[in-house]
Scaffold this active site. Structure first.
Site, PDB file in Angstrom:
ATOM      1  N   LYS A   1       0.847  -1.203   0.000  1.00 13.27           N
ATOM      2  CA  LYS A   1       0.000   0.000   0.000  1.00 13.27           C
ATOM      3  C   LYS A   1       0.881   1.251   0.000  1.00 13.27           C
ATOM      4  O   LYS A   1       1.927   1.280   0.669  1.00 13.27           O
ATOM      5  CB  LYS A   1      -0.896  -0.034   1.244  1.00 13.27           C
ATOM      6  CG  LYS A   1      -1.952   1.049   1.284  1.00 13.27           C
ATOM      7  CD  LYS A   1      -2.848   0.888   2.511  1.00 13.27           C
ATOM      8  CE  LYS A   1      -3.928   1.934   2.591  1.00 13.27           C
ATOM      9  NZ  LYS A   1      -4.772   1.790   3.799  1.00 13.27           N
TER      10      LYS A   1
ATOM     11  N   SER B   1      -9.552   1.693   2.781  1.00 12.84           N
ATOM     12  CA  SER B   1      -8.716   2.455   1.882  1.00 12.84           C
ATOM     13  C   SER B   1      -7.660   1.614   1.159  1.00 12.84           C
ATOM     14  O   SER B   1      -7.063   2.095   0.188  1.00 12.84           O
ATOM     15  CB  SER B   1      -8.022   3.583   2.642  1.00 12.84           C
ATOM     16  OG  SER B   1      -7.175   3.061   3.643  1.00 12.84           O
TER      17      SER B   1
ATOM     18  N   SER C   1      -9.678  -0.496   6.949  1.00 11.73           N
ATOM     19  CA  SER C   1      -9.120  -0.392   5.590  1.00 11.73           C
ATOM     20  C   SER C   1      -8.496  -1.646   5.020  1.00 11.73           C
ATOM     21  O   SER C   1      -8.201  -1.701   3.827  1.00 11.73           O
ATOM     22  CB  SER C   1      -8.089   0.724   5.542  1.00 11.73           C
ATOM     23  OG  SER C   1      -8.762   1.937   5.447  1.00 11.73           O
TER      24      SER C   1
HETATM   25  N1  GLN Z   1     -12.899   4.400   6.440  1.00 15.52           N
HETATM   26  C1  GLN Z   1     -12.192   4.681   7.668  1.00 15.52           C
HETATM   27  C2  GLN Z   1     -11.693   6.096   7.642  1.00 15.52           C
HETATM   28  O1  GLN Z   1     -11.817   6.729   6.651  1.00 15.52           O
HETATM   29  C3  GLN Z   1     -11.083   3.719   7.860  1.00 15.52           C
HETATM   30  C4  GLN Z   1      -9.906   3.987   7.032  1.00 15.52           C
HETATM   31  C5  GLN Z   1      -8.720   3.184   7.393  1.00 15.52           C
HETATM   32  O2  GLN Z   1      -8.836   2.139   8.041  1.00 15.52           O
HETATM   33  N2  GLN Z   1      -7.565   3.676   7.035  1.00 15.52           N
HETATM   34  O3  GLN Z   1     -11.185   6.576   8.609  1.00 15.52           O
END
Ligand code: GLN
Length: 490
Positions: A80, A155, A179
């Protein structure tokens, strides 16, 4: 003939030892798949040129001659783009870091390389990991290999899509509030968020550091277990790293339960707001567990409804502080200062460098931390976090695991959720819990409904990764839902 990439990693690595030239064949295979699907899926932000990767293979081949052994020998790994890689551009899917080439490797990357793994590229994500669909990337959306009109989740959407479509054998994601698990659920892959502190965060570009962990996204439990074993364990470079040294989880890949498992299902998580297809897959999974003789009980946790608001307050507060460093002078996209005041320079850099969602969170986070609102929002959220933790401890005194859906809906269509932040935040309702509490959680395919994979999430107490692997492996065995192949890959 079965493609090399279709094999699990441990088996592949064995083949590579006895015949190192197979690595070259495998790399060509992976790049061929990328050539075929990447235009449509868009998993990668930065893909290393085939020539560079082949160079690395040649170096590996020489090292093998001198006795080098590694558990990821020659394996194509996708990482990532919020995890730093020496010499490979790392953007966090933000214009702010669009030209950033890190001078060092994250600890997890270092460990992968030490095992002979080859990082082939950096995957697409929501900007600074803020989002659940990868639509907040400053560059483009990643599509779901199961249905290109849908998102792959986020994400870590690029990592999950790459693994699902065979553009890499395995990937790393990061999970602040879901994410890793959300994209795993949407793409028919397995993804784990480890216990807070089990995996080093050194070299992970911070979004909300009290919540996040790096973890693996894989096609099956065997690959996931291997990667977790490699990246876990104490790292003196991360002050929150736990002093854990035995990180070999292989023995948990057992078809028999290693304990007399008791599973709790949280009633509030299945009562309302859950899509029909998700409920169908979830119920199917529960009845499979029951038919294996595992005890499943419904329990109530009314406090759960405060999880999501508490998460968004804490995550945004931490983000507003973490992202303060991108001022275009110390970090981030540069503009000429000239005769201008620093205020003007900061404004220009931050207006251009950050996307809408990142700005929204910096504003919200700054607000909940400001005098007068700190007690009302931030402190209150911390109290909820503590209470939730107590509730989970209470449940884990009586049960080994908690099973809940990973997400309330199947993957939405591209564009469907992105205009309404609340709708987007609601996608995380079941995943943020593990992050707030600091416990491990895994998403595995529960079933395929209407042609789309749907995940179930299993949570366990701190450092129960081994048992989570065991129960997930048992499920993989009975459901046969491993190495799922999206229609895109034939
Ligand atoms: N969707 C959540 C956020 O936007 C989790 C994102 C993540 O785990 N990085 O904070």
């Amino acid at each position: 003939m079965k493609k090399l990439i279709e094999n699990n990693i441990t088996y592949l690595v064995e083949q590579f030892y006895s015949n190192p030239s197979l690595i070259e064949e495998y790399i060509h295979e992976v790049y061929e798949v990328i050539g075929k699907v990447e235009d449509r899926v868009k998993s990668y932000i930065t893909l290393r040129p085939l020539e560079d990767v082949l160079d690395e293979f040649r170096k590996l081949r020489d090292r093998i001659k001198y006795g080098f052994k590694g558990r990821l020998l020659g394996i194509a790994v996708a990482v990532k783009d919020c995890i730093v890689t020496r010499g490979i551009r790392t953007t966090c899917a933000s214009r702010m870091l669009q030209d950033f080439i890190p001078p060092y490797n994250a600890t997890v990357v270092e460990r992968i390389i030490n095992e002979g793994g080859i990082i082939i590229g950096k995957t697409n994500m929501d900007e600074f990991a803020m989002g659940s669909t990868t639509e907040n990337s400053a560059f483009y959306v990643t599509r779901n290999p199961w249905d290109l009109s849908r998102v792959a989740g986020g994400s870590s959407g690029g990592s999950a899509a790459a693994v699902s479509s065979r553009e890499a054998s395995i990937a790393l994601g990061s999970d602040t509030g879901g994410s890793i698990r959300t994209p795993a659920s949407y793409t028919g892959t397995v993804g784990m968020k480890p216990t807070y502190g089990l995996v080093s965060r050194y070299g992970l570009i911070a979004y909300a550091n009290s919540l996040e962990q790096i973890g693996p996204i894989a096609r099956n439990l065997s690959d996931l277990t291997l990667m977790l074993s490699i990246i876990s364990g104490h790292d003196p470079k991360d002050s929150t790293s736990l002093k854990i040294y035995d990180t070999n989880y292989d023995r948990y890949l057992s078809k028999a339960p290693l304990k007399n498992y008791k599973i709790a299902v949280i009633k509030e998580c299945i009562e309302q707001g859950v899509d029909r297809a998700v409920m169908q897959a979830f119920n199917r999974a529960i009845s499979r567990f029951e038919s294996e003789g595992l005890e499943v009980t419904e329990v109530s946790m009314p406090l759960i409804k405060y999880g999501l608001p508490a998460y968004y307050i804490i995550a945004d507060a931490e983000a507003s502080s973490n992202l303060a460093r991108y001022d275009g002078i110390r970090y981030g996209y540069h503009v000429g200062v000239g005769e201008r005041s620093y205020d003007d320079v900061y404004s220009e850099v931050r207006s251009y460098g950050f996307g809408l969602e990142v700005k929204r969170r910096i504003l919200l986070g700054t607000f909940v931390l400001s005098a007068g609102y700190y007690d009302q929002y931030y402190l209150k959220a911390l109290k909820v976090r503590r209470l939730l933790r107590n509730e989970f401890v209470r449940i884990f005194n009586r049960y080994d695991f908690i099973a809940i859906p990973t997400t309330p809906t199947p993957p939405p269509k591209v564009g469907e959720a992105i205009d309404d932040p609340l709708k987007l935040y609601l996608m995380d309702i079941y995943t943020v819990l593990a992050n707030l509490v600091g416990i491990p959680a895994i998403s595995i395919p529960a079933d395929i409904v209407d042609g789309l994979p749907i995940g179930i999430q299993i949570l366990g107490p701190e450092l129960s990764e081994g048992y989570l692997i065991n129960i997930a492996y048992i499920y993989e065995e009975i459901s046969k839902l491993r190495d799922l192949t999206p229609p895109l890959v034939v």
